[in-house]
Design a protein around this motif. Structure first.
Motif, PDB file in Angstrom:
ATOM      1  N   THR A  12       5.197  -2.698  -4.364  1.00 43.12           N
ATOM      2  CA  THR A  12       3.972  -2.432  -5.124  1.00 43.12           C
ATOM      3  C   THR A  12       2.886  -1.870  -4.223  1.00 43.12           C
TER       4      THR A  12
ATOM      5  N   HIS B 272       6.545  -0.634  -9.550  1.00 44.80           N
ATOM      6  CA  HIS B 272       6.169  -1.874 -10.205  1.00 44.80           C
ATOM      7  C   HIS B 272       7.282  -2.334 -11.140  1.00 44.80           C
TER       8      HIS B 272
ATOM      9  N   TYR C 138      -2.487  -6.264 -14.172  1.00 43.62           N
ATOM     10  CA  TYR C 138      -1.879  -5.150 -14.868  1.00 43.62           C
ATOM     11  C   TYR C 138      -2.444  -5.080 -16.292  1.00 43.62           C
ATOM     12  N   GLU C 139      -2.034  -4.068 -16.991  1.00 39.27           N
ATOM     13  CA  GLU C 139      -2.499  -3.904 -18.365  1.00 39.27           C
ATOM     14  C   GLU C 139      -2.167  -5.149 -19.189  1.00 39.27           C
TER      15      GLU C 139
ATOM     16  N   SER D 293       3.122  -9.482 -10.551  1.00 41.27           N
ATOM     17  CA  SER D 293       4.509  -9.080 -10.816  1.00 41.27           C
ATOM     18  C   SER D 293       5.285 -10.164 -11.534  1.00 41.27           C
TER      19      SER D 293
ATOM     20  N   GLN E  76       4.711  -9.731 -15.079  1.00 42.39           N
ATOM     21  CA  GLN E  76       5.394  -8.531 -15.548  1.00 42.39           C
ATOM     22  C   GLN E  76       6.877  -8.802 -15.773  1.00 42.39           C
TER      23      GLN E  76
ATOM     24  N   ARG F  36      -1.245   5.263 -13.802  1.00 45.16           N
ATOM     25  CA  ARG F  36      -1.651   3.866 -13.784  1.00 45.16           C
ATOM     26  C   ARG F  36      -2.542   3.527 -12.608  1.00 45.16           C
ATOM     27  N   SER F  37      -2.757   4.429 -11.689  1.00 44.66           N
ATOM     28  CA  SER F  37      -3.559   4.097 -10.520  1.00 44.66           C
ATOM     29  C   SER F  37      -4.409   5.298 -10.119  1.00 44.66           C
TER      30      SER F  37
ATOM     31  N   GLN G 269      -8.718  -4.610 -13.932  1.00 48.74           N
ATOM     32  CA  GLN G 269      -8.330  -4.576 -12.516  1.00 48.74           C
ATOM     33  C   GLN G 269      -9.567  -4.615 -11.629  1.00 48.74           C
TER      34      GLN G 269
END
Length: 696
Positions: free
Chosen positions: A34, A40, A78-79, A90, A93, A491-492, A585
């Motif tokens: 990550t 991810h 994360y979302e 994680s 996730q 996403r980033s 975030q």
């Protein structure tokens, strides 16, 4: 119609994971991916796996299981994660992945090379370790444990064996199984247990193989890293066959069977990476080297490992400057760059196929990919090759199901249209329209055909609309589009910047595009490095991080009309970036900084991340928000910027020190030193004059 429904039911059963018994197809997900690889849990191709093994959890000095990396494991937002607490990172996730793919089993690997230091402590008190391991599994939602002790009894070949650890390890395995069985009684859920096993026959023979396999579901053979940076001569990364006395997959499995191992308990680890050396004068095994080059994920801070990912290796194979070869005896491929004198050993599709056939012949329990982030995507994926070999029909279903379902739906609609036509056809018509004629009408635009009744025209219109949507979804060619939708798939911040550079590079008149972190006061300037036929244009991309988009453009394109479109796109990008920074975030990372400010020494920018250096932590905690963004939320008495890449806690500063050649640094109360840029020096002396006097 009955035949259609029956076929559709069988098709869904055919594609389900529960319809057939499967071999193990595990994939390792290391937490550091990550950070260094921007990979991810959501990137895992879960449909092709039976197990996901998360590497690694740590062991405390007291012999209890602990988080391996707190930020990556449970803190990163994360979302749909909560910024104010709750399940994140994680681990959460993985929980979400299991909801989408209930067939997946998630194991937490404990130990590995970095975290096996206190395994011996755990083995001396197996009950304490086992209880903490079971509690860890229950708390974080895993389905099992993999014990990855590197390595009991004899850590490296040639060392004296510690025979006491043989029995201790066996006791530890039994205690862990007992703790998981007790957990099953509490939760009603079954939990798995696996262990890793060295492929080195000198080490393998000291392990309690016949006894321990009675308590584990499977054993992962560590068939990776047979040669690497520690060797002064080249060698194949993971050969299937090798001369007697040398490491090979075949020899390891033969030794495993001879020691009483059950082949149906053994899982073969397959690598998605290769190893390389530099200073190699000619290709081949046994050649002298001059160390290893920087690999796919290396930098000056981590040092060179020589390890390259499958993505990079496939890129090399398409480059004519690399020579290619395949060793038919070891079943291993190699690449050689004559100019750079780099030799690289890896598993090509031919070599992987040989290993898969060997594993099938040996009736092994399955395979495990090390690692998922190192794998390539698309047709070059190692996992795809494993899946196609292990479960070909299931793999075909995954690859083609959208088209198959679309075809079935299309057929159903056509049949429905045919029945509707028969129902509403004019009485004077002698014969119904045939199915081929109906298809022809649809292709020609049946909604305008006078012979088709109105109800049928509406159905035809729906079909045509559905066909257009299906083609848009399945099409591999992208239509012309602006950059905003591309950004919204990222996403980033780093991914957004990459997309921005890629998009602008394709615009007429743009010779090159790059993003860098610069000053807030920007101006267009000529760049002599690009010659007289180009001009440098700088645009402020991101107010929060003071990122600059620099374009090298041809003079004939340097006019207002041409760049108005580009700047409009840039404005959209900036708006979306600000929306991204308002996501949870940002709030969570600011909260993490504020919560730890008493222990915080400094924050350092490192490769697109910011490292928080805290008291009591050997390694920094990493966040995505960068320095200039952090500085917007904290005053100079809390965090002081003293360098482009450094924020320091002023409460920890002892003095300001002058070094040779006009350089300066701050010395902290913990003994650390932080560099000071000349551009910040006068400002620092005005804000904190006592630091100057203390150094005098």
């Amino acid at each position: 119609m009955k035949l259609f429904v029956t076929s559709l039911v069988w098709l869904f059963l055919f594609g389900s994971h529960s319809a057939f018994a499967e071999s193990i197809r595990a994939g390792y997900f290391p937490f550091w991916a990550t950070y260094s690889q921007s990979y991810h849990v959501t990137d895992i191709p879960a449909e092709r796996l039976t197990h996901v093994i998360y590497a690694y959890a740590n062991i405390t000095e007291q012999g209890e299981v602990a988080l391996g990396d707190k930020y990556a494991d449970v803190d990163r937002i994360y979302e749909n994660d909560s910024p104010l607490g709750g399940k994140r990172g994680s681990y959460n996730q993985l929980r979400q992945m299991q909801k989408a793919y209930p067939h997946i089993k998630t194991f937490i690997a404990i130990g590995g090379w970095s975290y096996s230091k206190y395994f011996a402590n755990a083995a001396r008190d197996p009950d304490t370790f086992a209880r903490s391991a079971a509690n860890f599994v229950r708390e974080h939602g895993f389905n099992g444990i993999e014990l990855d002790w590197r390595s009991p009894v004899m850590k490296h070949r040639g060392q004296p064996a510690n025979w006491q650890q043989r029995e201790q390890y066996f006791t530890l395995i039994k205690a862990t199984r007992a703790a998981l069985l007790a957990l099953t009684k509490e939760t009603g859920q079954e939990y798995g247990l696996s262990v890793t096993l060295s492929a080195d026959d000198q080490m393998m023979e000291h392990w309690p193989l016949p006894e321990m396999q009675l308590y584990v579901d499977f054993i992962s053979l560590l068939s990776i890293d047979f040669h690497g940076s520690w060797n002064d001569k080249t060698g194949h990364y993971v050969p299937l066959n090798a001369p007697a006395g040398e490491l090979s997959v075949g020899a390891a499995i033969t030794r495993f069977n001879a020691l009483g191992g059950q082949s149906d308990k053994l899982v073969l680890m397959i690598a998605s990476q290769g190893t390389s050396w530099q200073g190699v004068s000619s290709p081949g095994v046994g050649q002298p080297t001059k160390g290893v080059p920087l690999g796919s994920w290396d930098n000056e801070q981590t040092g060179a490992s020589g390890v390259f990912s499958q993505q990079d290796i496939q890129r090399f194979t398409k480059d004519p400057s690399w020579q290619q070869g395949f060793d038919s005896k070891s079943k291993t491929a190699w690449l050689y760059h004559p100019e750079q004198q780099i030799w690289l050993s890896y598993d090509s599709p031919q070599g992987i196929d040989a290993k898969l056939n060997f594993a099938q012949q040996q009736r092994l329990a399955g395979t495990a990919l090390w690692t998922l982030p190192g794998d390539a995507s698309g047709s070059g994926s190692v996992l795809l090759q494993i899946h196609q070999f292990d479960a070909p029909w299931q793999s075909i279903w995954i690859d083609s199901r959208q088209w198959l379902i679309a075809g079935f739906i299309s057929l159903a609609i056509l049949l429905s249209l045919l029945m509707a036509y028969r129902k509403f056809k004019p009485a004077k018509q002698e014969a119904p329209i045939s199915l081929p004629d109906l298809v022809s009408l649809i292709e020609q635009g049946a909604h305008n055909h006078q012979d088709v009744p109105e109800p049928m025209q509406q159905m035809v219109q729906k079909l045509q609309s559905w066909q257009q949507q299906a083609l848009a979804i399945e099409s591999n060619t992208e239509p012309a589009r602006d950059i905003l939708p591309v950004w919204q798939q990222s996403r980033s911040v780093e991914a957004l910047h990459q997309e921005l550079v890629s998009w602008f590079s394709r615009q007429p008149g743009v010779k090159s595009a790059s993003v860098y972190q610069g000053d807030r006061q920007l101006a267009a300037s000529d760049d002599p490095q690009h010659g007289e036929d180009s001009q440098s244009i700088q645009l402020l991309l991101d107010d929060l991080d003071a990122c600059v988009l620099q374009l090298q453009v041809s003079p004939e394109h340097n006019h207002e009309g041409h760049y108005r479109q580009l700047t409009d796109q840039l404005g959209q990008c900036r708006q979306y970036l600000m929306q991204l920074c308002r996501q949870p975030q940002l709030l969570g990372e600011l909260h993490a900084i504020a919560q730890s400010k008493d222990k915080l020494r400094y924050i350092k920018a490192e490769r697109g991340y910011s490292g928080l250096y805290l008291d009591g932590q050997a390694e920094p905690s990493y966040i995505l928000l960068r320095l200039t963004g952090i500085k917007l939320y904290f005053d100079n008495q809390t965090l002081l910027q003293v360098h482009r890449s450094w924020l320091v806690n002023p409460n920890r500063v002892v003095c300001l020190e002058k070094l040779q050649k006009g350089k300066w640094q701050l010395r902290l109360d913990c003994g650390d030193v932080v560099p000071v840029s000349k551009s910040y020096l006068q400002w620092i002396q005005e804000l904190f004059p006592q630091w100057w006097s203390q150094s005098a």
